[in-house]
Design an enzyme around this catalytic site. Structure first.
Site, PDB file in Angstrom:
ATOM      1  N   ASP A  91      -9.094   3.460  -2.590  1.00  0.00           N
ATOM      2  CA  ASP A  91     -10.107   3.822  -1.580  1.00  0.00           C
ATOM      3  C   ASP A  91     -11.381   4.349  -2.223  1.00  0.00           C
ATOM      4  O   ASP A  91     -11.608   5.555  -2.315  1.00  0.00           O
ATOM      5  CB  ASP A  91      -9.513   4.865  -0.627  1.00  0.00           C
ATOM      6  CG  ASP A  91      -8.343   4.303   0.149  1.00  0.00           C
ATOM      7  OD1 ASP A  91      -8.145   3.072   0.133  1.00  0.00           O
ATOM      8  OD2 ASP A  91      -7.611   5.098   0.768  1.00  0.00           O
ATOM      9  N   GLU A 143       2.540   5.018  -4.050  1.00  0.00           N
ATOM     10  CA  GLU A 143       2.490   5.917  -5.230  1.00  0.00           C
ATOM     11  C   GLU A 143       3.821   6.624  -5.456  1.00  0.00           C
ATOM     12  O   GLU A 143       4.122   6.893  -6.626  1.00  0.00           O
ATOM     13  CB  GLU A 143       1.360   6.936  -5.048  1.00  0.00           C
ATOM     14  CG  GLU A 143      -0.030   6.334  -5.138  1.00  0.00           C
ATOM     15  CD  GLU A 143      -0.367   5.375  -3.976  1.00  0.00           C
ATOM     16  OE1 GLU A 143       0.113   5.628  -2.855  1.00  0.00           O
ATOM     17  OE2 GLU A 143      -1.071   4.394  -4.222  1.00  0.00           O
ATOM     18  N   ASP A 145       0.846  -1.203   0.000  1.00  0.00           N
ATOM     19  CA  ASP A 145       0.000   0.000   0.000  1.00  0.00           C
ATOM     20  C   ASP A 145       0.879   1.249   0.000  1.00  0.00           C
ATOM     21  O   ASP A 145       2.093   1.166   0.183  1.00  0.00           O
ATOM     22  CB  ASP A 145      -0.908  -0.058   1.242  1.00  0.00           C
ATOM     23  CG  ASP A 145      -1.998   0.990   1.191  1.00  0.00           C
ATOM     24  OD1 ASP A 145      -2.350   1.444   0.082  1.00  0.00           O
ATOM     25  OD2 ASP A 145      -2.507   1.363   2.267  1.00  0.00           O
TER      26      ASP A 145
HETATM   27  C1  GLC Z   1      -4.990   3.130   2.667  1.00  0.00           C
HETATM   28  C2  GLC Z   1      -5.403   1.907   1.849  1.00  0.00           C
HETATM   29  C3  GLC Z   1      -6.483   1.159   2.580  1.00  0.00           C
HETATM   30  C4  GLC Z   1      -5.969   0.769   3.970  1.00  0.00           C
HETATM   31  C5  GLC Z   1      -5.529   2.005   4.730  1.00  0.00           C
HETATM   32  C6  GLC Z   1      -4.883   1.660   6.061  1.00  0.00           C
HETATM   33  O1  GLC Z   1      -6.034   4.029   2.734  1.00  0.00           O
HETATM   34  O2  GLC Z   1      -5.806   2.266   0.576  1.00  0.00           O
HETATM   35  O3  GLC Z   1      -6.874   0.034   1.864  1.00  0.00           O
HETATM   36  O4  GLC Z   1      -6.980   0.116   4.664  1.00  0.00           O
HETATM   37  O5  GLC Z   1      -4.595   2.742   3.963  1.00  0.00           O
HETATM   38  O6  GLC Z   1      -3.778   0.872   5.883  1.00  0.00           O
END
Ligand code: GLC
Length: 765
Positions: free
Chosen positions: A452, A380, A377
């Site tokens: 998200d 980017e 995650d």
């Molecule tokens: C980001 C991710 C999401 C995750 C969150 C906490 O927003 O896109 O999927 O739950 O971080 O880690």
């Protein structure tokens, strides 16, 4: 003009142009203002190969010929065109202006045809046909993105154009910020693509049809490996499930409620202070024992992983990163600092091979206790404030560059490091890797989820188009946060999303922190039962779905396929009402509909169709108004369709019944289906331990053949039940020449059962 190996180089007044042959249908064009730099790409895995069949230098043009294409380069002014061997223009530079520099930004303008449509560009919002729209590629963390939001998390600078009787693909392999304009704000004469820096460097794909273009694009950028079978099951996520008893309760609830599920996720709270490669010992005192309990219940565990490494002396991964010089720096040598979940962090330079190896090795903290899936995650990369200075330096695999060029490939290289590292650590087991940010070629390393999203009906439909668009852009294994990450879905939306999720390559339910619980039983008994039925269907379909994934590994054909792949010239499929329809695998057409509708219009393209839930027959090339209650999504099977199904299981480690059902839908045109099976866990398929067989249906010869099994894997199934749909009361049915009597299943279905051996079986009627 100079002939070089595989092509030519032209020195024009203001530019160097290189045109290289990769295959008869793939040609690459590179243009820069001065000498071309050494060639380097994170996306491309092929080298130029072969040669043009003929190169003719005429007074005002150069003509390069392959078996499938003519490339004509007009000399003054310099214009490049791609034509069919018969001389039909497929794509060409815009006559009035074709290439321009504005500062370092380079743009290529192409003629736009009156009926031209554009699809692709990976994870983008907006309509199926991108004409009239412009897009930017700059990987961006954008929670709660809206219907027209751009850019998002992923950059895949590849699109397919289709007009008249031709289609083509263009892949702009440049990882700086890129822009695509498909006739937005112009008078419809040209489209353009540009990069804010670097070369104009594009691949032209001129295969005859869109499946061929996708095949070539994924030949250039690579195809996915077979994922672990369990990752095709239902997956349950939330930010965050903790502590351990909550995780085990969750697992037990699935089993008690008899809702199939294969995967549970741990979001950031499993870590000690959000430090990657650590465990929070209060919440998870003994990860090994917890994971073995989960495994015993048939669950696999996936944990999140973020790139930012907390600045904290004594934290092993920080100390190692400093010692081994793993973090990105400013040009003055100072380390870049950005804040993310753990607070102030340094960021690994994943464009450095040494750093990728170090990162890959660090996964022992997760693999030793038994984690098998790795959720990448914030790559980017994202840091609070969302604006990392472009000047930050990167190794770029020895080519040295800055964030401006490395930003869009950061997620790709993080996923690569994760995949390559965990593959080594898992001793012949396939890792599951998921990522939010990506660049072209990501399919080689990871599945992609669409970030998200929000729990709205519009998001549901948008997610379908995003998945289909990623599909034509090489990424098969993809899906949204089922149910919506942000906000609370209505019961209807949740139930509908569940049904569409069944026909989505990656099926994961996820929810934001502090949001309402979204497990399938959280919306009352009725929705729980609908969800159970749909997830059961997913597990029934797994043999079919796995075969579709296998096809992706072989040809790049996505699992979820917009109708534009097979029907690019059918105007109807681009209409607002129908643009979300897609094939799930080769045989099933899904007409997604929002949760607030109980009746809807569908469009069925050329061919004949059966509604999967009731075998009702529909003529193709027509619209139909159909019922769509929450337990009956409009899903159709093509006539002639072949679909293997298994019994419902609660997870993929449970043995299904030995009966493999093979459903054949009557039709007029012969069809075949490549069935593929293996252990679903290891790489043993690479040494021949798979079971592949072609199942074919020939309505003219009145025969169905379950082909001989290839490979040394002993199938899970030892009996097959052939279920014939809409064949009526056929007589004289024989299995390998011996008479059999069909049994009645429903008024539209007859079946027979016989042993499934590795030999071929022919059924005639
Ligand atoms: C980001 C991710 C999401 C995750 C969150 C906490 O927003 O896109 O999927 O739950 O971080 O880690």
């Amino acid at each position: 003009m100079k002939e070089v190996e595989h092509g030519i180089i032209i020195t024009a007044d203001n530019a160097r142009v290189e045109v290289l042959h990769f295959s008869p249908t793939v040609v690459r064009v590179r243009i820069d203002r001065s000498e071309l730099k050494p060639d380097f790409s994170y996306a491309v895995i092929r080298q130029p190969a072969g040669n043009f069949k003929k190169i003719t230098d005429k007074r005002d043009s150069l003509v390069l010929i392959t078996d499938s294409l003519q490339v004509i380069i007009m000399k003054k002014p310099l214009r490049i065109k791609f034509l069919t061997p018969g001389g039909t223009l497929i794509s060409g530079d815009y006559q009035n202006f074709s290439l321009s520099w504005q500062g370092t930004e380079i743009t290529c303008y192409k003629k736009m045809f009156p009926d031209e449509k554009f699809i692709g560009l990976g994870e983008k919002t907006g309509p199926l046909n991108r004409r009239g729209n412009a897009y930017i590629n700059w990987n961006t963390d954008i929670p709660g993105y809206s219907y027209r939001q751009d850019p998002l998390y992923v950059s895949i600078p590849f699109f397919i154009g289709t007009h008249d009787d031709v289609s083509y693909g263009i892949f702009l392999d440049n990882s700086f910020e890129t822009k695509f304009n498909f006739g937005a704000s112009t008078d419809d004469e040209f489209s353009s693509f540009s990069a804010t820096d670097g070369e104009m460097n594009y691949y032209f794909f001129g295969a005859k049809n869109i499946p061929g273009i996708i095949r070539d694009y994924t030949w250039i950028t690579g195809r996915m490996e077979l994922p672990p079978y369990w990752s095709l099951g239902y997956q349950q996520c939330r930010w965050s499930y903790y502590p351990e008893p909550e995780v085990l309760d969750l697992a037990n609830s699935f089993r008690e409620k008899k809702i199939p599920c294969d995967v549970i996720y741990l979001d950031i709270h499993y870590m000690d202070n959000y430090k990657v490669f650590t465990w929070n010992k209060d919440r998870f005192p003994d990860p090994t024992s917890m994971i073995s309990k989960l495994n015993a219940l048939g669950f696999h565990l996936v944990t999140i992983i973020d790139p930012g490494i907390k600045i904290e002396k004594g934290y092993m991964n920080y100390d190692e990163g400093i010692k081994n010089d793993c973090f990105v720096k400013y040009p003055d040598g100072n380390l870049y600092v950005g804040s993310v979940w753990p607070g102030r962090c340094h960021f690994p330079d994943f464009t450095n091979p040494k750093v990728r190896e170090w990162w890959g090795r660090s996964f022992t903290a997760l693999t030793v206790p038994g984690v098998e899936g790795f959720w990448n995650d914030m790559n980017e990369p994202s840091a609070w404030g969302q604006s990392i200075p472009d000047i930050v330096s990167f190794d770029f695999d020895g080519h040295h560059s800055t964030l401006a060029e490395a930003h869009n490939v950061y997620g790709l290289n993080m996923s690569r490091a994760t995949f390559e590292g965990t593959k080594q650590l898992l001793n012949n087991k396939r890792p599951f890797v998921l990522t939010r940010a990506a660049y072209a070629g990501i399919q080689r390393y990871s599945a992609v989820w669409t970030g998200d999203n929000t729990a709205t009906e519009d998001d549901l439909m948008m997610a379908v188009r995003m998945v289909n668009s990623l599909g034509v852009s090489g990424v098969s294994f993809t899906g949204p946060d089922m149910g919506g990450f942000i906000g609370t879905p209505t019961n209807e939306l949740f139930a509908r999303w569940m049904s569409i999720g069944v026909f989505t390559p990656f099926l994961r339910n996820h929810a934001e922190i502090n949001s309402r619980h979204k497990e399938p039983w959280s919306f009352g008994e009725e929705v729980e039962e609908i969800s159970r039925q749909w997830i059961n269907k997913r597990y029934r379909l797994l043999p079919y779905i796995y075969s579709a994934f296998y096809e992706s590994t072989q040809t790049g054909m996505p699992v979820a396929r917009t109708l534009a792949i097979n029907y690019p010239r059918d105007e109807k499929i681009y209409e607002n009402d129908f643009q979300n329809e897609y094939f799930f695998g080769g045989e099933i057409l899904v007409a997604p509909v929002s949760g607030d509708k109980s009746i809807c219009k569908v469009y069925l393209p050329a061919g004949d169709w059966f509604r999967m839930s009731n075998d009702r027959y529909y003529n193709g090339r027509s619209e139909a108004t159909v019922d769509c209650p929450l337990d009956d999504l409009p899903v159709f099977v093509r006539s002639g369709g072949i679909i293997p199904l298994q019994s419902v299981i609660q997870n993929t480690s449970e043995k299904p019944s030995p009966v493999l059902e093979i459903h054949v839908y009557n039709g007029k045109v012969p069809n075949s289906f490549t069935y593929y099976e293996d252990d679903g866990i290891t790489y043993n398929y690479k040494t021949g331990q798979f079971c592949r067989r072609v199942i074919s249906f020939d309505p003219v010869k009145k025969s169905i053949i379950i082909g001989k099994a290839e490979g040394s894997f002993a199938s899970r199934y030892t009996v097959f039940r052939l279920v014939l749909h809409d064949f009526g009361d056929i007589m004289g049915v024989k299995v390998n020449g011996k008479d059999v009597t069909l049994k009645l299943k429903t008024s539209k279905q007859r079946f027979l059962e016989t042993a499934l051996t590795s030999e071929a079986t022919e059924i005639t009627y």
